[in-house]
Motif scaffolding. Structure first.
Motif, short mmCIF file in Angstrom:
data_model
loop_
_atom_site.label_atom_id
_atom_site.label_comp_id
_atom_site.label_asym_id
_atom_site.label_seq_id
_atom_site.Cartn_x
_atom_site.Cartn_y
_atom_site.Cartn_z
N HIS A 160 0.83 -1.21 0.00
CA HIS A 160 0.00 0.00 0.00
C HIS A 160 0.87 1.26 0.00
O HIS A 160 1.53 1.54 -1.00
CB HIS A 160 -0.96 -0.05 1.18
CG HIS A 160 -2.12 0.87 1.08
ND1 HIS A 160 -2.94 0.94 -0.04
CD2 HIS A 160 -2.64 1.79 1.96
CE1 HIS A 160 -3.89 1.85 0.17
NE2 HIS A 160 -3.72 2.36 1.36
N GLY A 161 0.91 2.01 1.10
CA GLY A 161 1.72 3.22 1.16
C GLY A 161 3.02 3.03 1.92
O GLY A 161 3.68 4.01 2.26
N SER A 162 3.40 1.79 2.17
CA SER A 162 4.60 1.52 2.98
C SER A 162 5.76 1.07 2.10
O SER A 162 5.62 0.18 1.26
CB SER A 162 4.31 0.46 4.04
OG SER A 162 5.44 0.29 4.87
N TYR A 183 3.02 -0.51 8.05
CA TYR A 183 1.61 -0.90 8.09
C TYR A 183 1.49 -2.34 7.58
O TYR A 183 2.31 -2.79 6.80
CB TYR A 183 0.82 0.05 7.18
CG TYR A 183 -0.50 -0.46 6.65
CD1 TYR A 183 -1.62 -0.56 7.48
CD2 TYR A 183 -0.65 -0.82 5.32
CE1 TYR A 183 -2.84 -1.01 6.99
CE2 TYR A 183 -1.87 -1.27 4.82
CZ TYR A 183 -2.95 -1.38 5.66
OH TYR A 183 -4.15 -1.83 5.18
N GLY A 184 0.49 -3.04 8.07
CA GLY A 184 0.18 -4.35 7.52
C GLY A 184 0.71 -5.51 8.32
O GLY A 184 0.62 -6.66 7.88
N GLY A 185 1.25 -5.24 9.51
CA GLY A 185 1.76 -6.32 10.35
C GLY A 185 3.27 -6.41 10.29
O GLY A 185 3.89 -6.25 9.24
N ASP A 218 -3.91 3.11 7.87
CA ASP A 218 -2.97 2.57 6.88
C ASP A 218 -1.68 3.39 6.81
O ASP A 218 -0.83 3.14 5.95
CB ASP A 218 -3.63 2.47 5.49
CG ASP A 218 -4.21 3.78 5.00
OD1 ASP A 218 -4.45 4.68 5.83
OD2 ASP A 218 -4.46 3.91 3.78
N HIS A 219 -1.54 4.34 7.73
CA HIS A 219 -0.31 5.14 7.85
C HIS A 219 0.21 5.10 9.29
O HIS A 219 1.36 4.77 9.53
CB HIS A 219 -0.58 6.58 7.41
CG HIS A 219 -1.10 6.67 6.02
ND1 HIS A 219 -0.29 6.57 4.92
CD2 HIS A 219 -2.37 6.81 5.55
CE1 HIS A 219 -1.03 6.66 3.82
NE2 HIS A 219 -2.28 6.80 4.18
N LEU A 220 -0.65 5.41 10.23
CA LEU A 220 -0.32 5.28 11.65
C LEU A 220 -0.92 3.96 12.15
O LEU A 220 -2.08 3.89 12.51
CB LEU A 220 -0.89 6.47 12.44
CG LEU A 220 -0.77 6.38 13.96
CD1 LEU A 220 0.66 6.16 14.41
CD2 LEU A 220 -1.37 7.62 14.62
#
Length: 269
Positions: free
Chosen positions: A56-58, A73-75, A96-98
């Motif tokens: 995503h945004g990571s 993000y995401g685990g 999805d950011h913090l």
């Protein structure tokens, strides 16, 4: 004969015990590597910049022995095998950011966290001593690199906007003469269009949260990065047409290297 049978039985018992001691268990068996796109390397004047898409945004950058996590993000499992961060950039307050659950699972004890004030206000107390707040327009020199915070926001600007101007940060990283832009959640705002000398850009495109593919393409054509990665492109109705984005950009400017990477590898499993 009796002694031979006893010796054989003893050897069999020893062999079974040895096998039991060396057989992998649930706790010792190797774990599968996380699914993620292959890393890229980009030349800079001070050594290669490694770009590791996560999801995503990571994204994770490695440069001059320093590791930078963007919007982890995401685990924590998604970051398995990567060096612990020296610097963490967080763009906004949305999950999805913090992602405090992911942060809690990572080794962040040595990391400086660069965040907007709205994110600092929501970070747990255990991180506060390592937080540095940047507001739009501010810059930080640290670890041999620079971090500049830029606006990111929705258009038109309204009181009920998902991303009001001034709350979140886009970022430009200065890495030994190479400038890397991270859009955060934004549209093709004037501040993005006015960017100069961007070597690598990460640009979002996911309705209804940020902008559509055509807006993103027009914004990129305005500031002309050397390389652009579409990222943060999962929207309300699935994944955005990043191939359409590439075609639109390159139909006007073939010099822009549009790099399509899989930012959602888990979805393909």
């Amino acid at each position: 004969m009796k002694s031979t049978l006893l010796l054989t039985a003893a050897l069999a018992t020893f062999t079974l015990q040895a096998q039991a001691q060396t057989a992998p268990t649930a706790s010792t068996a190797p774990t599968a590597a996380p699914a993620r796109a292959a890393a890229d390397q980009i030349k800079t004047k001070k050594g290669p910049l490694t770009v590791q898409p996560i999801t995503h945004g990571s994204v994770v950058f490695t440069w001059q022995g320093k590791t930078i996590y963007v919007d982890p993000y995401g685990g924590a499992a998604a970051y398995a095998g990567l060096a612990a961060p020296d610097l963490i950039l967080i763009t906004d307050i949305h999950g999805d950011h913090l992602d405090t659950k992911t942060l809690a699972g990572l080794s962040v004890g040595k990391a400086l966290l660069v965040v907007p004030q709205a994110v600092a206000d929501q970070l747990p107390a255990e991180y506060q001593a390592r937080v540095r707040v940047l507001r739009n327009g501010q810059r930080l020199d640290t670890l041999g690199l620079t971090v500049s915070a830029l606006p990111m926001y929705n258009l038109p600007e309204t009181a009920d906007s998902r991303h009001p101007k001034g709350r979140g940060n886009g970022y430009v990283l200065g890495l030994g003469g190479t400038n890397v832009y991270l859009s955060g959640d934004t549209e093709d705002i004037a501040e993005m269009r006015a960017l100069k000398n961007i070597d690598v850009a990460f640009v979002c495109m996911n309705l209804p949260y940020t902008m559509d593919v055509q807006q993103a393409a027009q914004g990129v054509l305005a500031f002309k990065p050397s390389i652009v990665y579409p990222y943060h492109y999962r929207g309300q109705n699935g994944l955005s047409d990043v191939e359409g984005f590439r075609k639109t950009v390159n139909a006007t400017n073939q010099k822009i290297d549009v790099r399509l990477r899989n930012w959602y590898p888990a979805a393909a499993q």
